[in-house]
Design an enzyme around this catalytic site. Structure first.
Site, short mmCIF file in Angstrom:
data_model
loop_
_atom_site.label_atom_id
_atom_site.label_comp_id
_atom_site.label_asym_id
_atom_site.label_seq_id
_atom_site.Cartn_x
_atom_site.Cartn_y
_atom_site.Cartn_z
N ASP A 91 -32.45 12.40 -61.78
CA ASP A 91 -31.88 12.17 -63.33
C ASP A 91 -31.52 13.55 -63.68
OD1 ASP A 91 -30.82 11.84 -65.71
OD2 ASP A 91 -31.85 9.97 -66.24
N HIS A 176 -7.51 20.53 -56.90
CA HIS A 176 -7.27 20.31 -55.69
C HIS A 176 -5.88 20.45 -54.94
CE1 HIS A 176 -6.05 16.39 -57.31
NE2 HIS A 176 -5.44 16.24 -56.02
N LYS A 180 -3.75 22.15 -50.94
CA LYS A 180 -2.48 21.45 -50.42
C LYS A 180 -1.79 22.52 -49.28
CE LYS A 180 -1.98 17.69 -53.60
NZ LYS A 180 -1.87 16.56 -52.72
N HIS A 238 -2.84 20.87 -62.86
CA HIS A 238 -2.09 21.03 -61.85
C HIS A 238 -0.73 21.54 -61.86
CE1 HIS A 238 -5.12 18.45 -60.55
NE2 HIS A 238 -4.90 17.08 -61.03
N LYS A 338 3.09 8.24 -65.14
CA LYS A 338 2.52 7.07 -64.14
C LYS A 338 3.68 5.88 -64.25
CE LYS A 338 -2.27 8.40 -65.29
NZ LYS A 338 -2.11 9.42 -64.12
N LYS A 343 6.26 7.68 -55.91
CA LYS A 343 5.11 8.79 -55.82
C LYS A 343 5.71 9.79 -55.24
CE LYS A 343 0.59 9.00 -53.79
NZ LYS A 343 0.03 9.87 -54.94
N1 LIG Z 1 -12.96 10.45 -58.57
C1 LIG Z 1 -11.93 11.42 -58.39
O1 LIG Z 1 -11.42 11.30 -57.30
C2 LIG Z 1 -12.10 12.80 -59.15
C3 LIG Z 1 -10.94 13.63 -59.26
C4 LIG Z 1 -11.04 14.79 -59.86
C5 LIG Z 1 -12.00 14.92 -60.66
N2 LIG Z 1 -13.07 14.11 -60.78
C6 LIG Z 1 -14.27 14.45 -61.74
O2 LIG Z 1 -15.44 14.30 -60.98
C7 LIG Z 1 -16.54 14.07 -61.73
C8 LIG Z 1 -17.10 12.98 -61.07
O3 LIG Z 1 -15.99 11.72 -60.98
P1 LIG Z 1 -16.26 10.29 -60.20
O4 LIG Z 1 -15.08 9.64 -60.34
O5 LIG Z 1 -17.06 10.57 -58.93
O6 LIG Z 1 -17.45 9.74 -61.30
P2 LIG Z 1 -18.51 8.44 -61.10
O7 LIG Z 1 -17.92 7.45 -60.05
O8 LIG Z 1 -18.49 7.85 -62.34
O9 LIG Z 1 -19.45 9.33 -60.63
C9 LIG Z 1 -20.36 10.35 -61.32
C10 LIG Z 1 -21.70 10.48 -60.79
O10 LIG Z 1 -22.44 11.07 -61.71
C11 LIG Z 1 -23.68 10.63 -61.49
N3 LIG Z 1 -24.54 10.73 -62.79
C12 LIG Z 1 -24.02 10.62 -63.89
N4 LIG Z 1 -25.34 10.88 -64.80
C13 LIG Z 1 -26.22 11.26 -64.34
C14 LIG Z 1 -27.54 11.82 -64.35
N5 LIG Z 1 -27.95 11.82 -65.56
N6 LIG Z 1 -28.14 11.97 -63.36
C15 LIG Z 1 -27.72 12.04 -61.98
N7 LIG Z 1 -26.61 11.41 -61.78
C16 LIG Z 1 -25.81 11.30 -62.84
C17 LIG Z 1 -23.47 8.92 -61.55
O11 LIG Z 1 -24.75 8.37 -61.34
P3 LIG Z 1 -24.94 7.11 -61.52
O12 LIG Z 1 -24.25 6.00 -60.39
O13 LIG Z 1 -26.40 6.77 -61.23
O14 LIG Z 1 -24.48 6.71 -63.00
C18 LIG Z 1 -22.42 8.94 -60.44
O15 LIG Z 1 -23.00 8.88 -59.42
C19 LIG Z 1 -15.97 13.71 -63.08
O16 LIG Z 1 -16.05 14.82 -64.07
C20 LIG Z 1 -14.47 13.57 -62.73
O17 LIG Z 1 -13.62 13.69 -63.97
C21 LIG Z 1 -13.14 13.05 -60.09
#
Ligand SMILES: NC(=O)c1ccc[n+]([C@@H]2O[C@H](COP(=O)([O-])OP(=O)(O)OC[C@H]3O[C@@H](n4cnc5c(N)ncnc54)[C@H](OP(=O)(O)O)[C@@H]3O)[C@@H](O)[C@H]2O)c1
Length: 477
Positions: A91, A176, A180, A238, A338, A343
């Site tokens: 954590d 990202h 591209k 972007h 959106k 797209k």
């Molecule tokens: N998903 C995408 O395609 C995408 C694209 C661009 C940017 N982002 C950015 O990337 C980041 C992650 O996005 P996500 O979509 O992957 O979010 P997510 O699915 O909510 O994943 C976040 C991860 O962070 C972990 N986390 C949160 N608090 C924690 C802690 N105290 N200690 C250890 N681990 C912890 C969570 O663990 P738990 O599972 O234990 O809660 C989870 O595995 C965000 O800032 C988001 O804005 C995501």
């Protein structure tokens, strides 16, 4: 890069259980493995809050690959990849526990690349933890995801936190879009080809449209999206990155310092949009119900978990002006939304018609030449021009024709995915495809002024039906 030049890394993914990690990072790393671009001694260390051992993590990674990697999994490649996987239960808010992570990190002398795939409010915890165990030193580096803040002020706070533990040359801020192929090709297109280079200014170009449209709505992210909106989510990063790449002056060298320097110049030259020009330079919309691909879809405020009185924008159109000699008088229309009809991500450059052309009557106020750079769905370039229609009776009937180039014409190989390229670039320690602190903060300053003007002028949201092209400025603008 030659295989013998590839060196091993410890890639430490904070947030290894999360969506970004499973959907993007794991498939990208697997594709690097497929191309033999990961050194045999590279370790991929997933970090998250779970009582998993390495085997359990491997099974999670395999599941992610089956779901998100577009081809079947090669068993030999998987076996090599699997041997690189480790998991560490942590954590990140429990700073004292980083001491245990240190034992895992100590097991190899590899340079560490930390990927922050966690919410931004955890960035500081990770920095502090790595600082505490003194694993924040050069040449170790971090990769951070958007959003870097939701305003200039909050982005400065995040950047300050990062800079307390890491030097700018250790920080790789991902957008990202910069990974591209077509975006990278913009520099080649502009600076290697006289046919484009010589017309790339306000003497030849009338206006430019940059469009990022999606057919999807908010899915299950309503609460998050409603606190952000389309402008902060898409334009600040972007669209402004694309804009700066297509308008920056030629850099002295193709390295991070010189490319970023030119991009910042453009961002600093963006004309401020405030209360005085907000009505003529922006439109903000929200989708109402409509049809997408033959299906009826709900309005934004009818989505799951929605607040009925939300006036958050799901669409924005901004007329941007760059106040420098090259671009004075050329509007850049930044459009993103959106639940739109299609797209696509594209840049369309409209060229001025020839003054007093002998063919003026045949053109009928249309633009004779258009250059379309397509990022999605099929990466390519299209040039629209006028041709004489072959006809024995009529000498000059003009017809629009297209020269069409698609990447699939020149390579049978799959084009590298953005994350695959960016992860590889971070291993090469090349920051040119990553966004600098100054770029982020300058972009936020410009966006903040727009958002502020919307609030102070009480600009109401306009509805657009789902499945349409959104809103348009009236011709007077
Ligand atoms: N998903 C995408 O395609 C995408 C694209 C661009 C940017 N982002 C950015 O990337 C980041 C992650 O996005 P996500 O979509 O992957 O979010 P997510 O699915 O909510 O994943 C976040 C991860 O962070 C972990 N986390 C949160 N608090 C924690 C802690 N105290 N200690 C250890 N681990 C912890 C969570 O663990 P738990 O599972 O234990 O809660 C989870 O595995 C965000 O800032 C988001 O804005 C995501």
């Amino acid at each position: 890069m030659k295989i013998e030049n590839i060196i091993p890394y410890d890639l430490v993914i904070f947030g290894a259980k999360g969506d970004l990690s499973c959907r993007k990072l794991i498939p990208a790393l697997y594709r690097l493995e497929l191309q033999n671009l990961l050194h045999i001694n590279t370790r991929i260390i997933g970090v998250g809050r779970a009582d998993w051992n390495n085997n359990h993590y491997s099974s999670i990674v395999l599941q992610a690959l089956k779901k998100f990697h577009s081809d079947s999994i090669d068993i030999n490649i998987w076996n090599t990849f699997k041997n690189k996987l480790y998991f560490y239960n942590l954590d990140v808010t429990k700073i004292d526990n980083f001491i245990h992570l240190k034992y895992t990190l100590n097991q190899s002398k590899n340079t560490k690349i930390y990927y922050f795939a966690v919410p931004p409010n955890k960035f500081n915890n990770i920095c502090e933890g790595l600082g505490k165990i003194q694993y924040n030193t050069q040449p170790n580096r971090i990769i951070v995801e958007k959003p870097i803040g939701v305003s200039l002020k909050s982005s400065q706070i995040i950047n300050k936190q990062l800079n307390k533990y890491f030097h700018e040359n250790q920080i790789f801020r991902i957008d990202h879009y910069l990974g591209k192929e077509t975006i990278l090709n913009l520099l080649t297109l502009r600076f290697a080809n006289p046919i484009f280079h010589n017309i790339w200014n306000n003497t030849a170009i009338k206006y430019v449209k940059i469009t990022v449209s999606e057919t999807i709505g908010i899915e299950n992210r309503w609460a998050y999206f409603d606190s952000i909106g389309q402008t902060k989510d898409m334009v600040q990063n972007h669209l402004l990155q694309i804009l700066s790449l297509i308008t920056m002056s030629v850099p002295k060298k193709l390295d991070a310092y010189h490319i970023r320097k030119q991009k910042i110049e453009v961002l600093k030259s963006l004309r401020k949009i405030d209360s005085k020009n907000i009505y003529t330079h922006t439109l903000r919309g929200q989708y109402s119900s409509g049809m997408i691909n033959g299906n009826i879809v709900p309005s934004y405020i009818e989505e799951n978990g929605a607040k009925k009185d939300s006036d958050m924008e799901t669409f924005v159109l901004i007329k941007a002006n760059i106040d420098n000699t090259t671009w004075s008088g050329v509007p850049f229309f930044l459009k993103t939304g959106k639940r739109m009809h299609t797209k696509k991500t594209e840049i369309v450059i409209y060229l001025k018609n020839i003054p007093n052309s002998i063919f003026m009557n045949h053109i009928n106020n249309n633009y004779a030449n258009k250059l379309r750079i397509i990022l999605e769905p099929n990466e390519g370039i299209e040039i629209e021009f006028l041709n004489k229609k072959p006809d024995i009776n009529n000498k000059y009937i003009l017809k629009k024709s297209k020269l069409n180039f698609q990447y699939s014409d020149i390579t049978k190989d799959k084009i590298a995915d953005a994350y695959e390229r960016l992860l590889f670039e971070s291993m090469k320690n090349d920051q040119s495809l990553f966004v600098s602190k100054e770029e982020i903060e300058t972009s936020w300053e410009w966006i903040d002024s727009i958002i502020h003007a919307w609030k102070t002028n009480k600009i109401k949201i306009q509805l657009y039906p789902s499945g349409t092209k959104g809103l348009y400025f009236s011709k007077k603008n």
